[in-house]
Design a protein around this motif. Sequence first.
Motif, PDB file in Angstrom:
ATOM      1  N   SER A  61     -50.152  -7.600 -21.815  1.00 29.13           N
ATOM      2  CA  SER A  61     -50.965  -6.592 -22.498  1.00 29.13           C
ATOM      3  C   SER A  61     -51.801  -7.249 -23.591  1.00 29.13           C
ATOM      4  CB  SER A  61     -50.077  -5.503 -23.102  1.00 29.13           C
ATOM      5  OG  SER A  61     -49.384  -6.010 -24.211  1.00 29.13           O
ATOM      6  N   ALA A  62     -52.845  -6.592 -23.971  1.00 37.83           N
ATOM      7  CA  ALA A  62     -53.766  -7.150 -24.961  1.00 37.83           C
ATOM      8  C   ALA A  62     -53.073  -7.400 -26.297  1.00 37.83           C
ATOM      9  CB  ALA A  62     -54.950  -6.208 -25.153  1.00 37.83           C
ATOM     10  N   GLN A  63     -52.164  -6.544 -26.673  1.00 33.39           N
ATOM     11  CA  GLN A  63     -51.474  -6.718 -27.954  1.00 33.39           C
ATOM     12  C   GLN A  63     -50.635  -7.986 -27.952  1.00 33.39           C
ATOM     13  OE1 GLN A  63     -48.865  -3.539 -28.979  1.00 33.39           O
ATOM     14  NE2 GLN A  63     -48.605  -4.216 -31.075  1.00 33.39           N
ATOM     15  N   HIS A  64     -49.966  -8.277 -26.835  1.00 26.99           N
ATOM     16  CA  HIS A  64     -49.156  -9.488 -26.754  1.00 26.99           C
ATOM     17  C   HIS A  64     -50.033 -10.737 -26.791  1.00 26.99           C
ATOM     18  CE1 HIS A  64     -45.284  -7.575 -26.045  1.00 26.99           C
ATOM     19  NE2 HIS A  64     -45.921  -6.713 -25.283  1.00 26.99           N
ATOM     20  N   ILE A  65     -51.191 -10.671 -26.157  1.00 23.49           N
ATOM     21  CA  ILE A  65     -52.093 -11.817 -26.141  1.00 23.49           C
ATOM     22  C   ILE A  65     -52.629 -12.084 -27.537  1.00 23.49           C
ATOM     23  CG2 ILE A  65     -54.297 -12.678 -25.261  1.00 23.49           C
ATOM     24  CD1 ILE A  65     -53.615 -11.155 -22.655  1.00 23.49           C
ATOM     25  N   ILE A  66     -53.043 -11.041 -28.232  1.00 21.59           N
ATOM     26  CA  ILE A  66     -53.560 -11.198 -29.593  1.00 21.59           C
ATOM     27  C   ILE A  66     -52.458 -11.723 -30.509  1.00 21.59           C
ATOM     28  CG2 ILE A  66     -54.441  -9.951 -31.606  1.00 21.59           C
ATOM     29  CD1 ILE A  66     -55.907  -8.123 -29.630  1.00 21.59           C
ATOM     30  N   LYS A  67     -51.248 -11.198 -30.363  1.00 23.50           N
ATOM     31  CA  LYS A  67     -50.129 -11.651 -31.185  1.00 23.50           C
ATOM     32  C   LYS A  67     -49.828 -13.125 -30.920  1.00 23.50           C
ATOM     33  CE  LYS A  67     -46.266 -10.667 -33.626  1.00 23.50           C
ATOM     34  NZ  LYS A  67     -46.003  -9.794 -34.701  1.00 23.50           N
ATOM     35  N   ALA A  68     -49.879 -13.543 -29.649  1.00 29.80           N
ATOM     36  CA  ALA A  68     -49.615 -14.944 -29.315  1.00 29.80           C
ATOM     37  C   ALA A  68     -50.675 -15.860 -29.920  1.00 29.80           C
ATOM     38  CB  ALA A  68     -49.574 -15.119 -27.801  1.00 29.80           C
ATOM     39  N   ILE A  69     -51.936 -15.443 -29.862  1.00 27.34           N
ATOM     40  CA  ILE A  69     -53.012 -16.237 -30.452  1.00 27.34           C
ATOM     41  C   ILE A  69     -52.825 -16.318 -31.962  1.00 27.34           C
ATOM     42  CG2 ILE A  69     -55.504 -16.306 -30.896  1.00 27.34           C
ATOM     43  CD1 ILE A  69     -55.835 -15.050 -28.091  1.00 27.34           C
ATOM     44  N   TRP A  70     -52.503 -15.196 -32.583  1.00 26.14           N
ATOM     45  CA  TRP A  70     -52.305 -15.167 -34.033  1.00 26.14           C
ATOM     46  C   TRP A  70     -51.160 -16.079 -34.446  1.00 26.14           C
ATOM     47  CZ3 TRP A  70     -54.393 -14.352 -38.457  1.00 26.14           C
ATOM     48  CH2 TRP A  70     -53.598 -14.168 -39.576  1.00 26.14           C
ATOM     49  N   LEU A  71     -50.032 -16.007 -33.714  1.00 28.39           N
ATOM     50  CA  LEU A  71     -48.902 -16.869 -34.045  1.00 28.39           C
ATOM     51  C   LEU A  71     -49.246 -18.336 -33.857  1.00 28.39           C
ATOM     52  CD1 LEU A  71     -45.950 -14.839 -32.515  1.00 28.39           C
ATOM     53  CD2 LEU A  71     -46.485 -15.165 -34.933  1.00 28.39           C
ATOM     54  N   HIS A  72     -49.984 -18.648 -32.833  1.00 31.59           N
ATOM     55  CA  HIS A  72     -50.390 -20.026 -32.606  1.00 31.59           C
ATOM     56  C   HIS A  72     -51.273 -20.532 -33.749  1.00 31.59           C
ATOM     57  CE1 HIS A  72     -51.716 -23.634 -30.625  1.00 31.59           C
ATOM     58  NE2 HIS A  72     -52.979 -23.281 -30.839  1.00 31.59           N
ATOM     59  N   LEU A  73     -52.217 -19.710 -34.179  1.00 30.56           N
ATOM     60  CA  LEU A  73     -53.122 -20.123 -35.263  1.00 30.56           C
ATOM     61  C   LEU A  73     -52.389 -20.281 -36.584  1.00 30.56           C
ATOM     62  CD1 LEU A  73     -56.263 -17.956 -34.483  1.00 30.56           C
ATOM     63  CD2 LEU A  73     -56.020 -20.424 -34.215  1.00 30.56           C
ATOM     64  N   THR A  74     -51.491 -19.348 -36.892  1.00 33.52           N
ATOM     65  CA  THR A  74     -50.798 -19.422 -38.177  1.00 33.52           C
ATOM     66  C   THR A  74     -49.779 -20.545 -38.196  1.00 33.52           C
ATOM     67  OG1 THR A  74     -49.236 -17.724 -37.468  1.00 33.52           O
ATOM     68  CG2 THR A  74     -51.143 -17.018 -38.778  1.00 33.52           C
TER      69      THR A  74
END
Length: 78
Positions: A61-74
């Motif tokens: 889902s889009a929320q999981h993808i955005i969360k994964a990108i955010w966690l990777h960046l942080t």
Amino acid sequence: MKTIWRRRFRFAAQSLLWSLLLYVTTVLLMDWDDLRRRMQNEPYVVSVSPSNQGDKRIGTSAQHIIKAIWLHLTRSHS
């Protein structure tokens, strides 16, 4: 010639503002509890539970993808 540069500058400025708005909205949606705790100076609570599942897979889902990108960046920039 000046009007062409003005248009390009205006387009770049609008793109920057839209991307900033998208970023702020995404951060507010994904990390609302963390932001609220920071504003109120509450301590962080971390709960750890043992699991034998190994690596967790990220959903599609889009929320999981955005969360994964955010966690990777942080995690990669901190």
